[in-house]
Write a protein that holds these residues in place. Structure first.
Motif, short mmCIF file in Angstrom:
data_model
loop_
_atom_site.label_atom_id
_atom_site.label_comp_id
_atom_site.label_asym_id
_atom_site.label_seq_id
_atom_site.Cartn_x
_atom_site.Cartn_y
_atom_site.Cartn_z
N VAL A 1 -6.97 7.35 -2.47
CA VAL A 1 -8.33 7.35 -3.02
C VAL A 1 -9.19 6.32 -2.30
O VAL A 1 -10.35 6.59 -1.93
CB VAL A 1 -8.30 7.09 -4.53
CG1 VAL A 1 -9.72 6.89 -5.07
CG2 VAL A 1 -7.63 8.23 -5.26
N ALA A 2 -8.67 5.12 -2.10
CA ALA A 2 -9.44 4.06 -1.44
C ALA A 2 -9.78 4.43 -0.01
O ALA A 2 -10.93 4.24 0.45
CB ALA A 2 -8.67 2.75 -1.48
N VAL A 3 -8.80 4.97 0.73
CA VAL A 3 -9.04 5.32 2.14
C VAL A 3 -10.07 6.44 2.24
O VAL A 3 -10.98 6.41 3.08
CB VAL A 3 -7.72 5.71 2.82
CG1 VAL A 3 -7.99 6.35 4.18
CG2 VAL A 3 -6.84 4.48 3.01
N LEU A 4 -9.97 7.46 1.39
CA LEU A 4 -10.94 8.56 1.43
C LEU A 4 -12.34 8.08 1.07
O LEU A 4 -13.34 8.51 1.69
CB LEU A 4 -10.50 9.67 0.47
CG LEU A 4 -9.28 10.49 0.90
CD1 LEU A 4 -8.91 11.49 -0.18
CD2 LEU A 4 -9.54 11.20 2.22
N THR A 5 -12.44 7.20 0.07
CA THR A 5 -13.75 6.66 -0.30
C THR A 5 -14.38 5.90 0.85
O THR A 5 -15.56 6.09 1.18
CB THR A 5 -13.61 5.75 -1.52
OG1 THR A 5 -13.06 6.48 -2.61
CG2 THR A 5 -14.96 5.18 -1.93
N LEU A 6 -13.57 5.05 1.50
CA LEU A 6 -14.10 4.28 2.62
C LEU A 6 -14.40 5.18 3.81
O LEU A 6 -15.35 4.94 4.56
CB LEU A 6 -13.10 3.19 3.02
CG LEU A 6 -12.94 2.06 2.00
CD1 LEU A 6 -11.77 1.16 2.38
CD2 LEU A 6 -14.22 1.24 1.92
N ALA A 7 -13.58 6.22 4.00
CA ALA A 7 -13.82 7.13 5.12
C ALA A 7 -15.18 7.81 4.99
O ALA A 7 -15.90 7.98 5.98
CB ALA A 7 -12.71 8.17 5.20
N LEU B 1 0.83 -1.21 0.00
CA LEU B 1 0.00 0.00 0.00
C LEU B 1 0.87 1.26 0.00
O LEU B 1 0.51 2.27 -0.61
CB LEU B 1 -0.92 0.00 1.22
CG LEU B 1 -1.98 -1.11 1.26
CD1 LEU B 1 -2.78 -1.03 2.55
CD2 LEU B 1 -2.91 -1.03 0.06
N ARG B 2 2.00 1.20 0.69
CA ARG B 2 2.90 2.35 0.71
C ARG B 2 3.51 2.62 -0.66
O ARG B 2 3.83 3.76 -1.00
CB ARG B 2 3.99 2.11 1.76
CG ARG B 2 4.81 3.36 2.10
CD ARG B 2 5.64 3.16 3.36
NE ARG B 2 6.48 1.99 3.29
CZ ARG B 2 6.36 0.92 4.07
NH1 ARG B 2 5.40 0.89 4.98
NH2 ARG B 2 7.16 -0.11 3.95
N LYS B 3 3.65 1.57 -1.44
CA LYS B 3 4.24 1.73 -2.77
C LYS B 3 3.24 2.33 -3.76
O LYS B 3 3.63 2.75 -4.85
CB LYS B 3 4.71 0.37 -3.30
CG LYS B 3 5.96 -0.15 -2.60
CD LYS B 3 6.28 -1.56 -3.04
CE LYS B 3 6.60 -1.62 -4.52
NZ LYS B 3 6.96 -3.00 -4.95
N SER B 4 1.95 2.35 -3.41
CA SER B 4 0.91 2.92 -4.30
C SER B 4 0.15 4.00 -3.55
O SER B 4 -1.01 3.82 -3.18
CB SER B 4 -0.04 1.82 -4.77
OG SER B 4 0.66 0.75 -5.36
N PRO B 5 0.78 5.14 -3.29
CA PRO B 5 0.12 6.17 -2.46
C PRO B 5 -1.15 6.73 -3.09
O PRO B 5 -2.10 7.06 -2.38
CB PRO B 5 1.19 7.25 -2.32
CG PRO B 5 2.12 7.03 -3.48
CD PRO B 5 2.11 5.56 -3.75
N GLY B 6 -1.19 6.86 -4.43
CA GLY B 6 -2.39 7.39 -5.07
C GLY B 6 -3.58 6.48 -4.87
O GLY B 6 -4.66 6.92 -4.46
N LEU C 1 -9.62 -2.22 -6.65
CA LEU C 1 -8.82 -3.43 -6.38
C LEU C 1 -8.79 -4.36 -7.59
O LEU C 1 -7.78 -5.02 -7.85
CB LEU C 1 -9.40 -4.17 -5.16
CG LEU C 1 -9.15 -3.51 -3.81
CD1 LEU C 1 -9.86 -4.28 -2.71
CD2 LEU C 1 -7.67 -3.42 -3.51
N LEU C 2 -9.91 -4.43 -8.31
CA LEU C 2 -9.92 -5.25 -9.52
C LEU C 2 -8.93 -4.72 -10.55
O LEU C 2 -8.19 -5.48 -11.18
CB LEU C 2 -11.33 -5.29 -10.12
CG LEU C 2 -12.33 -6.22 -9.42
CD1 LEU C 2 -13.73 -5.98 -9.95
CD2 LEU C 2 -11.93 -7.68 -9.62
N VAL C 3 -8.91 -3.38 -10.73
CA VAL C 3 -7.95 -2.78 -11.65
C VAL C 3 -6.53 -3.08 -11.19
O VAL C 3 -5.66 -3.44 -11.97
CB VAL C 3 -8.18 -1.26 -11.76
CG1 VAL C 3 -7.08 -0.60 -12.57
CG2 VAL C 3 -9.54 -0.98 -12.39
#
Length: 891
Positions: free
Chosen positions: A102-108, A93-98, A372-374
């Protein structure tokens, strides 16, 4: 394994878990020493050094293999694997910050919205009542079998219930009765209640100081005693224990303080400052079985069910019906849990909102699952290589689910912060009448909910992509440029987008129906001019309330002073004003033949008013005349009725001049018919009664006048706003006597707006949820179409090389997104039709709009389709500018 061996090995296991590097170093040294010893043994046997070392390694079975076996013997395997998965997941996850951001903000957003609404549901519906063993507390109503409606209880009937009931440990009564305090300190109007002896012990509440009322005090003629709130105790007695035995003057009567209640004590969600015994109340009210002023609360005995208690109370009430047929015939008894009486009106709305915000979370999960699928499609070769090296499908699934749970926990943490901040705006939109709103907040239950929700969400949105990735075709995936799973990934992504669209449509339809309901209600005529009316109450000086004539003179002088204020067009008195929390419902009958029982007589809302009240409120006169100064206590009693009562009881004939009978007053003559006033709010379908009767306060029966005069309301018609008008009005009130109070100021236009709160509250929240869902769905559509364009660059290049125009490519991409949108709209419309009918079952939510309103469905479908097309615009423009030469070299 024997217990003693397990205990012996536990320190080694824990040491290898928490000090892994040191344990591995020791293991290397131990194995190296073992190999050296074996090598020396083989050399002693006559072998060459190289051959001896090789034999030692072969006997061990491979150095790395033996290391793993030793680690397994020392370590707690599942926990070690979990820590490895977490460590690897955090690194990925650290290697893909973008992607992670996006995922964390969406879930938040999804988790935060759910946590905020759950905090409301938990505080209002789930939190236990603040009493001892609240599950055994019930409210007992009398039930009018003719009107099919529960009603409050007459005080004599309550005393009989209390004496005869055997399935309750205790039974007590209470009602609302505000008071004017004039000593000690400055005059102040106080919220008050009347509670019977044993009321506090019935609830299981103990005063923090003093005691509750005794049975001797809860009787007519008993010593005036009062229990006060902790707020009043602090403000008027400096929280001194010496307050017990001191006096407070309420409505001109000196009461002795006998107790102080806890800080958070409230009855049915409302806080009061003074509590007095109802048994000392006016016998005209508390001695009459036809008047129902109180509510009854009781505590069930252990093991007794509500059904059993209701059966007993029904039998007791039947006995009272036979003993007192003129008052009680036609009455039954109804028992409900006390908590039900707190939240019954709002439970359906809150659960609906919890379901709506759950839909937002599902949309957020679908969005992250698409991401995640992408991402898993881009990691296909990685999974193939890991599978080729021996990783099982379950191991890959576990790793990917761990990554998704890490994402959801991060989103849940941020969402919890958003929820704590977002609860405040939610509270700002709450209707004033929402019960138990003081319990709403982020507490331990809400924290636990956020944690469990985060873990569940992580598993939910991570499992499908993980299972998809675990079924990797090794041969196709290891080929350079292999796209064996591309179509499978796109199909899954498209399905998720369609689901998002369908769920978004459901929320948009719900918000649209409520929006149209608000529009319809604003067009309803309230029956009076609310634009320039201010209503307020006045607590007269105790010196003016000693006699009925004194009260009449004081109020008349007050009205004259208010009318003389510049900017005041009109002013008048009334016992009841529209849109207030008060009601004055009583029986009547049209014919001269009295019903067999007061309970079987029809009911009306009674307005006792000054002569100019109807003109001041601009309530239209349809027939006959208004009251005049000639309508006095010495003249024939007259009334006006509203158009609803006239249509119901005088259909096809003139109501003016007809006779009616009002209990406790006698025969009266109708002198006019006026327009109907929506007293209960613009949407009054659930009103107990819509019949309205107006009578002049100048014709008050002498014995009832003191009771009603203590609760008169002043209505003022003025073009000035309240902030500009009230200072002069208060000066007119205080100028007569400095121990008078002004309270309950109500601007009618604001009250009219607040009457829509039961529809506005869910509309605002559903609108926010629908907007959030629309944003997430458009992002999901954009992501899927963008991914599709990237995967089809080679194909697009070939088409353009063969002569396809840019506009053809643009239309193809837009058409792809449009097909997804239309599929989602179709599924969503069918689902919304079903759920909209559920919404219509909450009869107080929809007004003037059908559950399947075609305008709402059409507009919402059009908006959703338009937003989907806009989401496809950027990928379509990107596809138009694909360079065929570059595309043909793409792979």
């Amino acid at each position: 394994m024997p217990p003693e061996r397990w205990i012996y090995k536990l320190p080694l296991r824990l040491r290898s878990l928490f000090r892994r590097e040191a344990a591995d170093h020791e293991l290397d040294e131990e194995l190296r020493e073992h190999v050296e010893q074996k090598t020396q043994q083989f050399i002693v046997q006559g072998r060459a050094p190289l051959e001896a070392r090789r034999a030692a390694l072969l006997e061990m079975g491979g150095l790395e293999k033996r290391k793993e076996e030793c680690r397994d013997a020392r370590q707690i395997n599942w926990l070690q694997d979990l820590l490895q998965d977490i460590h690897y997941g955090l690194r990925i996850l650290r290697k893909s910050p973008g992607f992670t951001t996006v995922a964390v903000l969406t879930l938040a957003l999804g988790i935060g919205a759910n946590t905020a609404i759950f905090s409301v549901v938990q505080g209002v519906l789930l939190a236990p009542l603040p009493y001892s063993e609240p599950e055994r507390l019930v409210v007992v109503w009398q039930y009018n079998q003719t009107l099919k409606h529960p009603i409050s209880v007459s005080y004599p009937d309550f005393l009989d219930w209390q004496r005869d009931a055997r399935l309750f440990e205790q039974m007590a009564a209470f009602d609302w009765q505000d008071r004017d305090l004039t000593s000690p300190g400055r005059p102040e109007h106080l919220a008050g209640k009347e509670i019977s002896s044993g009321f506090l012990s019935t609830l299981g509440v103990k005063p923090i100081l003093g005691r509750e009322f005794s049975p001797e005090e809860d009787k007519h003629g008993g010593p005036p005693v009062v229990i006060i709130s902790s707020r009043l105790w602090r403000n008027r007695f400096a929280a001194s224990t010496a307050a017990l035995g001191k006096s407070v003057t309420l409505d001109g009567v000196d009461y002795t303080v006998v107790g102080v209640l806890p800080e958070d004590f409230r009855i049915v969600g409302e806080v009061a400052d003074v509590y007095v015994p109802p048994g000392q109340g006016d016998p005209l009210i508390f001695g009459d079985r036809t008047i129902h002023p109180i509510l009854c609360v009781a505590r069930l005995k252990p093991g007794i069910t509500i059904a059993q208690s209701e059966e007993e109370m029904g039998a007791i009430q039947e006995h009272l019906d036979r003993l007192y047929p003129s008052a009680d015939q036609g009455l039954g008894a109804n028992v409900k849990p006390l908590k039900h009486e707190f939240v019954a009106d709002v439970s359906g709305t809150l659960l609906m909102l919890l379901g709506a915000v759950g839909i937002v979370l599902l949309i957020a999960c679908a969005n992250v699952a698409n991401l995640l699928l992408v991402r898993s499609a881009a990691r296909t070769r990685e999974f193939a290589i890991r599978s080729a090296l021996g990783a099982s499908g379950a191991r890959i699934v576990r790793q990917l689910v761990t990554e998704s749970v890490l994402l959801s926990l991060a989103g849940g943490t941020l969402g919890l912060a958003l929820a704590k901040w977002g609860v405040r705006p939610v509270l700002a939109t709450l209707p004033v009448s929402l019960p138990r709103s003081e319990n709403i907040g982020v507490n331990v239950s809400v924290l636990l909910f956020a944690l469990l929700l985060s873990v569940a969400v992580g598993i939910l949105f991570g499992l499908a992509p993980a299972l998809q990735s675990s079924r990797t075709d090794l041969q196709a995936s290891l080929k350079a440029g292999g796209r064996g799973s591309a179509s499978r990934h796109y199909l899954a992504q498209s399905s998720l987008v369609i689901i998002q669209m369908a769920l978004t449509l459901v929320l948009l339809v719900g918000a649209g129906l409520l929006f149209r309901t608000i529009r319809q209600l604003w067009e309803v005529n309230p029956g009076f001019d609310a634009r320039h009316v201010i209503a307020f109450n006045v607590g007269l000086s105790p010196s003016a309330t000693k006699t009925t004539s004194g009260m009449r003179v004081a109020y008349q002088q007050l009205i004259e002073r208010i009318r003389s204020i510049p900017g005041v067009d009109a002013a008048e008195l009334t016992v009841l004003s529209p849109l207030s929390e008060h009601q004055n419902i009583g029986p009547f009958w049209v014919s001269s033949q009295e019903p067999a029982s007061s309970a079987q007589a029809p009911r009306a809302l009674f307005y006792w008013t000054g002569p100019d009240y109807l003109r001041t409120m601009e309530i239209p006169l349809l027939q006959g005349r208004y009251f005049t100064a000639a309508d006095t206590a010495s003249s024939q009693p007259v009334i006006l009725i509203d158009s609803v009562l006239a249509r119901a009881y005088f259909p096809g004939r003139d109501a003016v001049g007809q006779a009616m009978t009002i209990p406790h007053w006698g025969p009266v003559r109708i002198i006019g018919v006026v327009g109907h006033v929506r007293h209960w709010g613009l949407d009054e379908r659930d009103a107990y009664t819509q019949n309205q009767i107006y009578a002049s306060i100048n014709q008050f029966p002498d014995d009832w006048a003191p009771i009603f005069y203590r609760r008169l309301t002043v209505v003022v018609s003025t073009p000035l706003d309240a902030a500009a008008a009230m200072p002069a009005i208060k000066a007119a009130v205080y100028g007569a006597s400095d121990d008078q109070t002004v309270f309950g100021v109500q601007v009618m236009q604001q009250a009219l707006s607040q009457s829509l709160s039961s529809q506005r509250f869910p509309m605002i929240l559903l609108g926010v949820f629908a907007g959030l869902a629309l944003l997430l769905a458009s992002i999901g559509t954009y992501g899927v179409i963008s991914y599709s364009v990237v995967r089809r660059v080679h194909e697009i290049g070939i088409r353009m090389a063969l002569g396809a125009e840019k506009r053809d490519v643009f239309r193809a991409v837009i058409g792809q997104g449009l097909r997804l949108a239309l599929a989602g709209v179709g599924i969503g419309a069918a689902t919304a039709l079903i759920l909209a009918r559920l919404l219509s079952s909450f009869s107080h939510l929809l007004y003037g709009v059908g559950a399947s309103d075609p305008v709402t469905f059409f507009v919402v479908s059009l908006v959703l389709t338009g937003v989907s097309i806009l989401a496809c615009y950027i990928p379509a423009r990107r596809a138009m500018h694909v360079d065929p030469m570059v595309a043909l070299r793409y792979e």
